[in-house]
Design a protein around this motif. Structure first.
Motif, PDB file in Angstrom:
ATOM      1  N   SER A 258      -1.657  16.851  -6.111  1.00  0.00           N
ATOM      2  CA  SER A 258      -1.084  15.515  -6.291  1.00  0.00           C
ATOM      3  C   SER A 258       0.190  15.355  -5.464  1.00  0.00           C
ATOM      4  N   ALA A 259       1.023  16.398  -5.452  1.00  0.00           N
ATOM      5  CA  ALA A 259       2.258  16.351  -4.652  1.00  0.00           C
ATOM      6  C   ALA A 259       1.943  16.257  -3.168  1.00  0.00           C
ATOM      7  N   ALA A 260       0.919  17.001  -2.715  1.00  0.00           N
ATOM      8  CA  ALA A 260       0.543  16.943  -1.299  1.00  0.00           C
ATOM      9  C   ALA A 260       0.016  15.556  -0.934  1.00  0.00           C
ATOM     10  N   TRP A 261      -0.784  14.966  -1.844  1.00  0.00           N
ATOM     11  CA  TRP A 261      -1.312  13.622  -1.600  1.00  0.00           C
ATOM     12  C   TRP A 261      -0.181  12.598  -1.532  1.00  0.00           C
ATOM     13  N   THR A 262       0.773  12.704  -2.444  1.00  0.00           N
ATOM     14  CA  THR A 262       1.915  11.788  -2.452  1.00  0.00           C
ATOM     15  C   THR A 262       2.725  11.909  -1.166  1.00  0.00           C
ATOM     16  N   ARG A 263       2.905  13.142  -0.709  1.00  0.00           N
ATOM     17  CA  ARG A 263       3.659  13.362   0.535  1.00  0.00           C
ATOM     18  C   ARG A 263       2.918  12.766   1.727  1.00  0.00           C
ATOM     19  N   ARG A 264       1.604  12.966   1.779  1.00  0.00           N
ATOM     20  CA  ARG A 264       0.829  12.403   2.889  1.00  0.00           C
ATOM     21  C   ARG A 264       0.875  10.880   2.874  1.00  0.00           C
ATOM     22  N   LEU A 298      -2.868   0.018  -0.679  1.00  0.00           N
ATOM     23  CA  LEU A 298      -4.046   0.543  -1.371  1.00  0.00           C
ATOM     24  C   LEU A 298      -4.718   1.683  -0.605  1.00  0.00           C
ATOM     25  N   ALA A 299      -4.012   2.241   0.369  1.00  0.00           N
ATOM     26  CA  ALA A 299      -4.572   3.363   1.130  1.00  0.00           C
ATOM     27  C   ALA A 299      -4.478   4.633   0.282  1.00  0.00           C
ATOM     28  N   PHE A 300      -5.626   5.093  -0.212  1.00  0.00           N
ATOM     29  CA  PHE A 300      -5.645   6.272  -1.065  1.00  0.00           C
ATOM     30  C   PHE A 300      -6.503   7.405  -0.502  1.00  0.00           C
ATOM     31  N   ARG A 301      -7.453   7.075   0.364  1.00  0.00           N
ATOM     32  CA  ARG A 301      -8.385   8.079   0.864  1.00  0.00           C
ATOM     33  C   ARG A 301      -8.098   8.443   2.331  1.00  0.00           C
TER      34      ARG A 301
END
Length: 357
Positions: A258-264, A298-301
């Motif tokens: 989750s932290a890596a996704w948030t950073r990206r 809304l960019a999540f993927r």
């Protein structure tokens, strides 16, 4: 039939199970994109208990029994699911490699053939344990009454079912102690950050879940001895420890990702102003037109790919605009960076961004 209300257990078990299934799907997706034996073990270690929690919800428990025309069969599926977690946890305890022992950044890439031999031996033990549990359960005659919440204390007086329960709790307890011990040692060697916090959460969850094992063993032992009044350990306190431990372990596995996704996502959105400059300089540099504000939010993927592409297009814009860079801007940006005491990477980034802008 038990007079314990089903609703709280449905809500808690289905809630935790659903979240854990979502985390398992993300881990399986990550393994599919970047295959490694360790990541696959992590994914399967999450999947097994996630499905067990879903099946343990009284509403699905009863549906499975009705479909199979066999009372309490769902109990076997639940306990085999937790045994699957135990096997995965013991495997992880062997293949997770301390930072000082790694040749590179991989967590399990340094695992040797000796390590994998140890893993296979332990998995064989848990496979035999699962087979023994299945035989004991199916021959134990625990078909009636249907007891989704009080199975352990109801059938503790049956010798075969008592053996089934003790084997399950012994394997689960061993796995919890093993993974908790390894995670605490592993976290102590890691630098502060999401991975260290996640591994500490797994260790804490394992310690908390040990309360479930203790409560169950006391309740089973006293019920087998004919002592009454301890059912609440199995039906109330034990599930609290199990649910809290599962929530912590699930959060531990999910938090680094989750932290890596948030950073990206933060990096992707932070690059938008410079990308707009590059696009205005030459629209041919971009594969597509600028996304709308809502599309950006809304960019999540595919954030890693989107961020890399955005960075490459900015780099192309930088090369295109290089002949028109104002030296005075570069000098001013350099002075600002020096006054701020920025390191080399941040200093270079500031100068490039200012000159491009």
């Amino acid at each position: 039939m038990s007079d314990i209300p089903d609703t709280p257990f449905n809500v808690v078990y289905l809630g935790i199970g659903t979240v854990a299934v979502a985390v398992a799907v993300l881990k399986l997706r990550a393994w599919y994109r970047d295959p490694s034996p360790g990541l696959l073990v992590v994914a399967l270690t999450i999947t097994a208990p996630a499905l067990a929690f879903v099946v343990a919800s009284p509403v699905l428990y009863r549906l499975i029994d009705r479909a199979a025309h066999r009372g309490n069969l769902a109990t076997l599926f639940v306990y085999l699911g937790i045994t699957g977690f135990s096997a995965g946890a013991v495997a992880l305890a062997r293949i997770w490699t301390p930072p000082k022992d790694r040749p590179d950044e991989g967590i399990w890439d340094a695992a040797t053939t000796v390590t994998w031999r140890q893993v296979r031996k332990r998995l064989a033990v848990f496979a035999a344990l699962a087979a023994a549990m299945t035989v004991l359960f199916l021959t134990g005659g625990a078909h009636r009454p249907e007891t989704p919440l009080t199975f352990d204390t109801t059938f503790a007086t049956s010798g075969l079912i008592a053996a089934f329960l003790v084997l399950y709790q012994a394997g689960f307890g061993f796995a919890l102690i093993d993974i908790g011990r390894v995670c605490l040692g592993h976290a102590a060697r890691l630098p502060e950050g999401p991975l260290r916090r996640g591994i500490r959460l797994i260790a804490l969850g394992a310690v908390v879940a040990c309360g479930y094992v203790l409560c169950k063993l006391v309740a089973i032992t006293t019920a087998a001895a004919g002592v009454t009044g301890t059912d609440w350990l199995s039906t109330a306190l034990g599930p609290v420890f199990a649910a809290l431990g599962a929530a912590l372990i699930t959060a531990g596995f999910a938090s680094p990702a989750s932290a890596a996704w948030t950073r990206r996502r933060r990096d992707y959105q932070a690059l938008r102003p410079l990308w707009d400059v590059a696009y205005l300089a030459d629209e041919r540099l971009a594969l597509e037109a600028p996304p709308s504000a809502w599309t950006e939010r809304l960019a999540f993927r595919d954030l890693e790919w989107r961020t890399a592409r955005r960075g490459l297009e900015i780099r192309d814009g930088q090369l295109t605009l290089r002949p028109w860079v104002d030296p005075a801007v570069v000098s001013a940006a350099t002075e600002v960076a020096d006054r701020a005491g920025l390191d080399e990477a941040d200093r270079a980034a500031l100068i490039v961004a200012a000159s491009l802008r």
